[in-house]
Scaffold this motif. Structure first.
Motif, PDB file in Angstrom:
ATOM      1  N   LEU A  39       0.917  -1.140   0.062  1.00 39.72           N
ATOM      2  CA  LEU A  39       0.080  -0.152  -0.009  1.00 39.72           C
ATOM      3  C   LEU A  39       0.790   1.276   0.151  1.00 39.72           C
ATOM      4  N   ALA A  40       1.774   1.299   0.788  1.00 37.20           N
ATOM      5  CA  ALA A  40       2.785   2.475   0.712  1.00 37.20           C
ATOM      6  C   ALA A  40       3.524   2.629  -0.390  1.00 37.20           C
ATOM      7  N   LYS A  41       3.763   1.680  -1.180  1.00 39.01           N
ATOM      8  CA  LYS A  41       4.479   1.772  -2.602  1.00 39.01           C
ATOM      9  C   LYS A  41       3.506   2.434  -3.606  1.00 39.01           C
ATOM     10  N   SER A  42       2.244   1.960  -3.347  1.00 34.89           N
ATOM     11  CA  SER A  42       1.232   2.436  -4.326  1.00 34.89           C
ATOM     12  C   SER A  42       0.840   3.840  -4.041  1.00 34.89           C
ATOM     13  N   LEU A  43       0.971   4.133  -2.540  1.00 29.46           N
ATOM     14  CA  LEU A  43       0.352   5.561  -2.323  1.00 29.46           C
ATOM     15  C   LEU A  43       1.564   6.633  -2.774  1.00 29.46           C
ATOM     16  N   HIS A  44       2.708   6.093  -2.969  1.00 29.50           N
ATOM     17  CA  HIS A  44       3.706   6.940  -3.588  1.00 29.50           C
ATOM     18  C   HIS A  44       3.633   7.445  -4.980  1.00 29.50           C
ATOM     19  N   GLN A  45       2.696   6.607  -5.744  1.00 31.17           N
ATOM     20  CA  GLN A  45       2.495   6.755  -7.270  1.00 31.17           C
ATOM     21  C   GLN A  45       1.713   8.176  -7.352  1.00 31.17           C
ATOM     22  N   PRO A  46       2.055   9.045  -8.174  1.00 29.72           N
ATOM     23  CA  PRO A  46       1.158  10.401  -8.412  1.00 29.72           C
ATOM     24  C   PRO A  46      -0.137  10.086  -8.876  1.00 29.72           C
ATOM     25  N   GLU A  47      -0.317   9.182  -9.538  1.00 32.21           N
ATOM     26  CA  GLU A  47      -1.559   8.843 -10.409  1.00 32.21           C
ATOM     27  C   GLU A  47      -2.538   8.333  -9.368  1.00 32.21           C
ATOM     28  N   VAL A  48      -1.964   7.676  -8.299  1.00 32.26           N
ATOM     29  CA  VAL A  48      -2.772   7.012  -7.238  1.00 32.26           C
ATOM     30  C   VAL A  48      -3.360   8.322  -6.226  1.00 32.26           C
ATOM     31  N   LYS A  49      -2.209   9.059  -5.949  1.00 30.53           N
ATOM     32  CA  LYS A  49      -2.645  10.419  -5.210  1.00 30.53           C
ATOM     33  C   LYS A  49      -3.656  11.023  -5.777  1.00 30.53           C
ATOM     34  N   LYS A  50      -3.313  11.345  -7.160  1.00 25.77           N
ATOM     35  CA  LYS A  50      -4.382  12.337  -7.586  1.00 25.77           C
ATOM     36  C   LYS A  50      -6.096  11.660  -7.800  1.00 25.77           C
ATOM     37  N   ALA A  51      -5.931  10.143  -7.946  1.00 24.43           N
ATOM     38  CA  ALA A  51      -7.237   9.545  -8.023  1.00 24.43           C
ATOM     39  C   ALA A  51      -7.942   9.581  -6.367  1.00 24.43           C
ATOM     40  N   LEU A  52      -6.949   9.506  -5.200  1.00 26.53           N
ATOM     41  CA  LEU A  52      -7.623   9.815  -3.925  1.00 26.53           C
ATOM     42  C   LEU A  52      -8.088  11.169  -3.989  1.00 26.53           C
ATOM     43  N   GLU A  53      -7.257  12.240  -4.363  1.00 26.22           N
ATOM     44  CA  GLU A  53      -7.891  13.658  -4.490  1.00 26.22           C
ATOM     45  C   GLU A  53      -9.293  13.907  -5.005  1.00 26.22           C
ATOM     46  N   ARG A  54      -9.306  12.976  -6.105  1.00 23.77           N
ATOM     47  CA  ARG A  54     -10.711  13.182  -6.908  1.00 23.77           C
ATOM     48  C   ARG A  54     -11.988  12.228  -6.208  1.00 23.77           C
ATOM     49  N   GLY A  55     -11.381  11.581  -5.195  1.00 24.46           N
ATOM     50  CA  GLY A  55     -12.387  10.784  -4.389  1.00 24.46           C
ATOM     51  C   GLY A  55     -12.843   9.472  -5.523  1.00 24.46           C
ATOM     52  N   ALA A  56     -11.975   9.077  -6.026  1.00 21.97           N
ATOM     53  CA  ALA A  56     -12.070   7.815  -6.903  1.00 21.97           C
ATOM     54  C   ALA A  56     -13.030   6.599  -6.259  1.00 21.97           C
ATOM     55  N   GLY A  57     -13.865   6.009  -7.036  1.00 18.22           N
ATOM     56  CA  GLY A  57     -14.570   4.933  -6.539  1.00 18.22           C
ATOM     57  C   GLY A  57     -13.585   3.720  -6.612  1.00 18.22           C
ATOM     58  N   VAL A  58     -14.271   2.602  -6.167  1.00 14.96           N
ATOM     59  CA  VAL A  58     -13.732   1.455  -6.255  1.00 14.96           C
ATOM     60  C   VAL A  58     -13.029   1.046  -7.418  1.00 14.96           C
ATOM     61  N   ASP A  59     -13.873   1.047  -8.550  1.00 14.58           N
ATOM     62  CA  ASP A  59     -13.392   0.690  -9.733  1.00 14.58           C
ATOM     63  C   ASP A  59     -12.115   1.556 -10.534  1.00 14.58           C
ATOM     64  N   GLU A  60     -12.161   2.702 -10.272  1.00 13.05           N
ATOM     65  CA  GLU A  60     -11.223   3.706 -10.763  1.00 13.05           C
ATOM     66  C   GLU A  60      -9.883   3.492  -9.803  1.00 13.05           C
ATOM     67  N   LEU A  61     -10.261   3.310  -8.770  1.00  8.86           N
ATOM     68  CA  LEU A  61      -8.963   3.216  -7.511  1.00  8.86           C
ATOM     69  C   LEU A  61      -8.089   2.066  -7.824  1.00  8.86           C
ATOM     70  N   ILE A  62      -8.892   0.880  -8.228  1.00  6.46           N
ATOM     71  CA  ILE A  62      -8.214  -0.364  -8.442  1.00  6.46           C
ATOM     72  C   ILE A  62      -7.600  -0.143  -9.633  1.00  6.46           C
ATOM     73  N   LYS A  63      -8.069   0.128 -10.688  1.00  6.63           N
ATOM     74  CA  LYS A  63      -7.585   0.280 -12.002  1.00  6.63           C
ATOM     75  C   LYS A  63      -6.282   1.189 -12.024  1.00  6.63           C
ATOM     76  N   THR A  64      -6.082   2.375 -11.175  1.00 13.29           N
ATOM     77  CA  THR A  64      -5.040   3.188 -10.932  1.00 13.29           C
ATOM     78  C   THR A  64      -3.885   2.357 -10.238  1.00 13.29           C
ATOM     79  N   ILE A  65      -4.372   1.855  -9.230  1.00 10.68           N
ATOM     80  CA  ILE A  65      -3.353   1.073  -8.428  1.00 10.68           C
ATOM     81  C   ILE A  65      -2.729  -0.018  -9.145  1.00 10.68           C
ATOM     82  N   GLU A  66      -3.283  -0.400  -9.995  1.00 10.98           N
ATOM     83  CA  GLU A  66      -3.073  -1.672 -11.227  1.00 10.98           C
ATOM     84  C   GLU A  66      -2.080  -1.220 -12.340  1.00 10.98           C
ATOM     85  N   GLY A  67      -2.255   0.272 -12.336  1.00  8.00           N
ATOM     86  CA  GLY A  67      -1.491   0.774 -13.328  1.00  8.00           C
ATOM     87  C   GLY A  67      -2.080   0.701 -14.880  1.00  8.00           C
ATOM     88  N   LYS A  68      -3.619   0.579 -14.674  1.00 10.67           N
ATOM     89  CA  LYS A  68      -4.335   0.265 -16.034  1.00 10.67           C
ATOM     90  C   LYS A  68      -5.032   1.592 -16.469  1.00 10.67           C
TER      91      LYS A  68
END
Length: 153
Positions: A124-153
């Motif tokens: 989780l810590a590694k994922s949270l360092h990814q700029p795309e994941v931080k941006k998704a969280l700031e947008r309030g990403a839902g489960v599907d968007e968050l998972i796709k972002t964490i998986e790098g898709k």
């Protein structure tokens, strides 16, 4: 024995919760307990108490408005029941983060053993360092968007 951790699977099991009320961590945990599906052997009070007690030891805020609350002692009996609940707060709260930023999102970890817990925190810590994941969280990403972002898709 090693564990293969899938953050995506854990978040799918735990779910994403928006507009969670509370001005202190215990209030947030109580409100989350009303929405989160817990195994039948864990009461809402046990869940709230375990997270609150851990928070008294040391803040689980990691910076950038993110916290990773978790019980000190794993509460989940079966590894298949492990989960991460993503909890967007209605209002950011002060959790004594190392960077002083108020917490707006929590990743509440429920694990079955210390080894899995440490592996999940690390992933989780590694994922949270990814700029795309931080941006998704700031947008309030839902489960599907968050998972796709964490998986790098």
């Amino acid at each position: 024995m090693g564990y293969v951790v899938s953050l995506s699977a854990l978040i799918k099991k735990g779910g994403v919760y928006t507009d969670v009320e509370g001005s202190t961590p215990p209030e947030v945990f109580k409100n989350l307990s009303e929405r989160l599906k817990l195994p039948e052997y864990i009461s809402k009070n046990e869940f709230v108490d375990a997270l609150s007690q851990r928070e008294l030891v040391l803040s689980t805020a990691v910076g950038n408005g993110i916290a990773m609350p978790h019980p000190q002692i794993p509460m989940i009996k079966n590894p298949d029941e492990q989960k991460i609940a993503v909890c967007y707060l209605k209002r950011a709260i002060d959790m004594n983060a190392p960077d002083g930023v108020r917490v707006f999102v929590m990743f509440v970890l429920l694990t079955s053993n210390v080894q899995a817990h440490l592996q999940i925190i690390s992933s989780l810590a590694k994922s949270l360092h990814q700029p795309e994941v931080k941006k998704a969280l700031e947008r309030g990403a839902g489960v599907d968007e968050l998972i796709k972002t964490i998986e790098g898709k």
